[in-house]
Design a protein around this motif. Structure first.
Motif, PDB file in Angstrom:
ATOM      1  N   GLU A  21      -6.887  -9.925  -3.376  1.00  0.00           N
ATOM      2  CA  GLU A  21      -5.481  -9.877  -3.790  1.00  0.00           C
ATOM      3  C   GLU A  21      -4.802 -11.233  -3.644  1.00  0.00           C
ATOM      4  OE1 GLU A  21      -3.180  -5.900  -3.072  1.00  0.00           O
ATOM      5  OE2 GLU A  21      -4.476  -6.218  -1.338  1.00  0.00           O
TER       6      GLU A  21
ATOM      7  N   ILE B 103      -8.131 -16.469 -15.660  1.00  0.00           N
ATOM      8  CA  ILE B 103      -8.301 -15.762 -14.393  1.00  0.00           C
ATOM      9  C   ILE B 103      -8.855 -16.752 -13.376  1.00  0.00           C
ATOM     10  CG2 ILE B 103      -9.458 -13.868 -13.202  1.00  0.00           C
ATOM     11  CD1 ILE B 103      -9.636 -12.418 -15.882  1.00  0.00           C
TER      12      ILE B 103
ATOM     13  N   LEU C 112     -16.050 -10.646 -12.974  1.00  0.00           N
ATOM     14  CA  LEU C 112     -14.672 -10.249 -13.275  1.00  0.00           C
ATOM     15  C   LEU C 112     -14.530  -8.728 -13.242  1.00  0.00           C
ATOM     16  CD1 LEU C 112     -13.694 -12.675 -16.192  1.00  0.00           C
ATOM     17  CD2 LEU C 112     -13.183 -12.896 -13.755  1.00  0.00           C
ATOM     18  N   GLU C 113     -15.521  -8.038 -13.770  1.00  0.00           N
ATOM     19  CA  GLU C 113     -15.486  -6.573 -13.750  1.00  0.00           C
ATOM     20  C   GLU C 113     -15.538  -6.064 -12.317  1.00  0.00           C
ATOM     21  OE1 GLU C 113     -18.816  -5.578 -16.137  1.00  0.00           O
ATOM     22  OE2 GLU C 113     -17.794  -5.969 -18.052  1.00  0.00           O
TER      23      GLU C 113
ATOM     24  N   TYR D 282     -12.133  -6.628 -10.650  1.00  0.00           N
ATOM     25  CA  TYR D 282     -11.199  -5.613 -11.152  1.00  0.00           C
ATOM     26  C   TYR D 282     -11.440  -4.268 -10.470  1.00  0.00           C
ATOM     27  CZ  TYR D 282      -8.843  -2.418 -14.356  1.00  0.00           C
ATOM     28  OH  TYR D 282      -8.035  -1.437 -14.875  1.00  0.00           O
ATOM     29  N   SER D 283     -12.698  -3.891 -10.326  1.00  0.00           N
ATOM     30  CA  SER D 283     -13.032  -2.584  -9.746  1.00  0.00           C
ATOM     31  C   SER D 283     -12.672  -2.486  -8.272  1.00  0.00           C
ATOM     32  CB  SER D 283     -14.528  -2.299  -9.930  1.00  0.00           C
ATOM     33  OG  SER D 283     -15.318  -3.142  -9.096  1.00  0.00           O
TER      34      SER D 283
ATOM     35  N   HIS E  35      -5.404   0.515  -7.380  1.00  0.00           N
ATOM     36  CA  HIS E  35      -4.707   0.824  -8.634  1.00  0.00           C
ATOM     37  C   HIS E  35      -3.265   0.332  -8.624  1.00  0.00           C
ATOM     38  CE1 HIS E  35      -7.961   3.108 -10.418  1.00  0.00           C
ATOM     39  NE2 HIS E  35      -8.116   3.800  -9.286  1.00  0.00           N
TER      40      HIS E  35
ATOM     41  N   LYS F  93      -4.348  -6.300 -10.606  1.00  0.00           N
ATOM     42  CA  LYS F  93      -5.273  -5.480 -11.393  1.00  0.00           C
ATOM     43  C   LYS F  93      -4.760  -5.330 -12.821  1.00  0.00           C
ATOM     44  CE  LYS F  93      -7.875  -1.136 -10.957  1.00  0.00           C
ATOM     45  NZ  LYS F  93      -9.090  -1.535 -10.249  1.00  0.00           N
ATOM     46  N   ARG F  94      -3.460  -5.098 -12.965  1.00  0.00           N
ATOM     47  CA  ARG F  94      -2.872  -4.946 -14.293  1.00  0.00           C
ATOM     48  C   ARG F  94      -2.914  -6.259 -15.064  1.00  0.00           C
ATOM     49  NH1 ARG F  94       0.585  -1.905 -11.000  1.00  0.00           N
ATOM     50  NH2 ARG F  94       2.123  -3.597 -10.876  1.00  0.00           N
TER      51      ARG F  94
ATOM     52  N   ILE G 235      -5.121  -8.689 -14.707  1.00  0.00           N
ATOM     53  CA  ILE G 235      -6.505  -8.950 -15.116  1.00  0.00           C
ATOM     54  C   ILE G 235      -6.878  -8.088 -16.313  1.00  0.00           C
ATOM     55  CG2 ILE G 235      -8.915  -8.708 -14.419  1.00  0.00           C
ATOM     56  CD1 ILE G 235      -8.127  -9.570 -11.626  1.00  0.00           C
ATOM     57  N   MET G 236      -6.485  -6.821 -16.312  1.00  0.00           N
ATOM     58  CA  MET G 236      -6.793  -5.941 -17.432  1.00  0.00           C
ATOM     59  C   MET G 236      -6.151  -6.445 -18.717  1.00  0.00           C
ATOM     60  SD  MET G 236      -8.163  -3.484 -18.953  1.00  0.00           S
ATOM     61  CE  MET G 236      -8.998  -2.614 -17.639  1.00  0.00           C
TER      62      MET G 236
ATOM     63  N   LEU H 232      -8.170  -9.387 -19.929  1.00  0.00           N
ATOM     64  CA  LEU H 232      -9.462  -9.004 -20.487  1.00  0.00           C
ATOM     65  C   LEU H 232      -9.317  -8.345 -21.854  1.00  0.00           C
ATOM     66  CD1 LEU H 232     -11.207  -7.556 -17.290  1.00  0.00           C
ATOM     67  CD2 LEU H 232     -11.633  -9.754 -18.386  1.00  0.00           C
TER      68      LEU H 232
END
Length: 382
Positions: free
Chosen positions: A302, A313, A334-335, A338-339, A343, A348-349, A351-352, A355
């Motif tokens: 974080e 990123i 990166l995946e 994110y995982s 939430h 997280k938002r 990065i999404m 992507l």
């Protein structure tokens, strides 16, 4: 600084040391029950006491230094008066508020990811509440102020020389060696001072050593021979010293999340330790070490990963060094990042969105590696 340069440095342990320690520990196991009970320390408790003692010394030296400079000692930094590296800004003396603040909404950028604040300020997670101990705030020359604590430290290190690790289970070993690694480096700072260059930091890590059960191990040996994957070697052969160390002290199988528990006392290191629910000082414990490392991982991600206004990123060099522990390439890294994020995390938002918007671009172009900064610093969750 990179993994290769760290691995190439020599460990202070010798093959003869390991063999002799193995013989000595067999003799310890063969003692009578009464003899075993007398003078035998519980390794995990001892490692926790060592870390608590050393952290207390550093906090005391930090307080003495700040008191001498007329600064208040409170647990949080104000963004308006402290720059991205924790040093006083030129405008500090014009601030109406104190240099340090208890404001829970204060948001800092502990790893200098977005120095120009070119994107909306995001929550960096629990790290926004951590205190920083830096070269400018620590005065090791005042160690005489910690006379009682230093005496206690000597007693604990003497006990460490006679500790028996043979009966430890996996989680006990894991928590013990994490604490001993971090203690090695903290103790080395007290003995040798704060390194002024990257090269001197590497040299200090080679000097950072403790006698554990009759064998002197430095931080590099603990990290690379005990806590991490076996090093790659030509022809499939493993160095004899490494093989013996792994057999005598190794975990059996590695735990990738130690990356987020090991602290070199550098600017780019993760925070030093975990905190309890009561927000009291805490070190790694065998009962909760897996959860403690998992929490350390999430909190570090974080704070150390970010997204720029150009949809880049930012990934810390530390993650790139140990990428193979978590992913096969940058795309899967990166995946993975994110995982791992909760939430509710704003990162997280971000990065999404990044992507989704850049699916046609090579992932390598989407990633910006944050260089490793070896400047001295400890982050503490108080």
């Amino acid at each position: 600084m990179d993994v290769q340069s760290l691995s190439s440095m020599k460990s202070s342990v010798t093959t003869e040391d390991i063999v002799e320690t193995s013989r000595r520990t067999r003799r310890i196991r063969n003692r009578s029950h009464l003899d075993t009970q007398i003078g035998v320390e519980k390794p995990n408790k001892l490692s926790e006491e060592l870390m608590t003692c050393l952290i207390g010394i550093f906090l005391k030296l930090n307080q003495v230094s700040l008191a001498g400079k007329g600064s208040a000692v409170v647990p949080k930094h104000s963004l308006s008066c402290v720059n991205s590296k924790g040093f006083l800004s030129k405008s500090t003396f014009n601030c109406k508020a104190p240099v340090f603040s208890f404001d829970n909404t204060s948001n800092i950028d502990p790893y200098g990811i977005l120095p120009d604040f070119d994107v909306p300020i995001r929550d960096v997670g629990p790290y926004k509440n951590f205190i920083q101990i830096t070269r400018s705030s620590l005065d090791i020359s005042q160690v005489s102020e910690c006379f009682q604590a230093m005496g206690n430290l000597r007693v604990l290190m003497h006990k460490l020389c006679n500790v028996d690790l043979n009966s430890l289970a996996y989680k006990q070993k894991l928590a013990f060696w994490i604490n001993i690694y971090n203690a090695c480096i903290m103790h080395a700072f007290l003995l040798h001072g704060l390194p002024s260059t990257e090269e001197k930091l590497l040299a200090l890590m080679n000097k950072a050593a403790m006698n554990v059960g009759g064998i002197v191990l430095n931080a590099l040996a603990i990290e690379h021979f005990i806590l991490r994957h076996p090093s790659d070697s030509k022809h499939g052969l493993t160095d004899e010293k490494e093989m013996l160390l792994r057999h005598a002290y190794g975990l059996g199988y590695p735990e990738p999340n130690v990356t987020f528990a090991l602290c070199r006392g550098s600017w780019s290191s993760p925070a030093l330790n975990e905190r309890s629910c009561e927000l009291q000082l805490r070190v790694y414990t065998p009962d909760n070490v897996v959860n403690e490392m998992g929490r350390a991982k999430v909190e570090y991600l974080e704070a150390s990963v970010g997204v720029t206004s150009k949809k880049k990123i930012v990934v810390p060099k530390l993650l790139q060094w140990h990428m193979r522990d978590f992913a096969d390439d940058l795309e899967s890294l990166l995946e993975w990042i994110y995982s791992q994020l909760p939430h509710s995390c704003s990162l997280k938002r971000l990065i999404m969105a990044c992507l989704i918007g850049e699916t046609k671009s090579p992932f390598a172009r989407m990633v910006e590696i944050q260089p490793y900064d070896s400047e001295f610093r400890y982050l503490l969750p108080l």
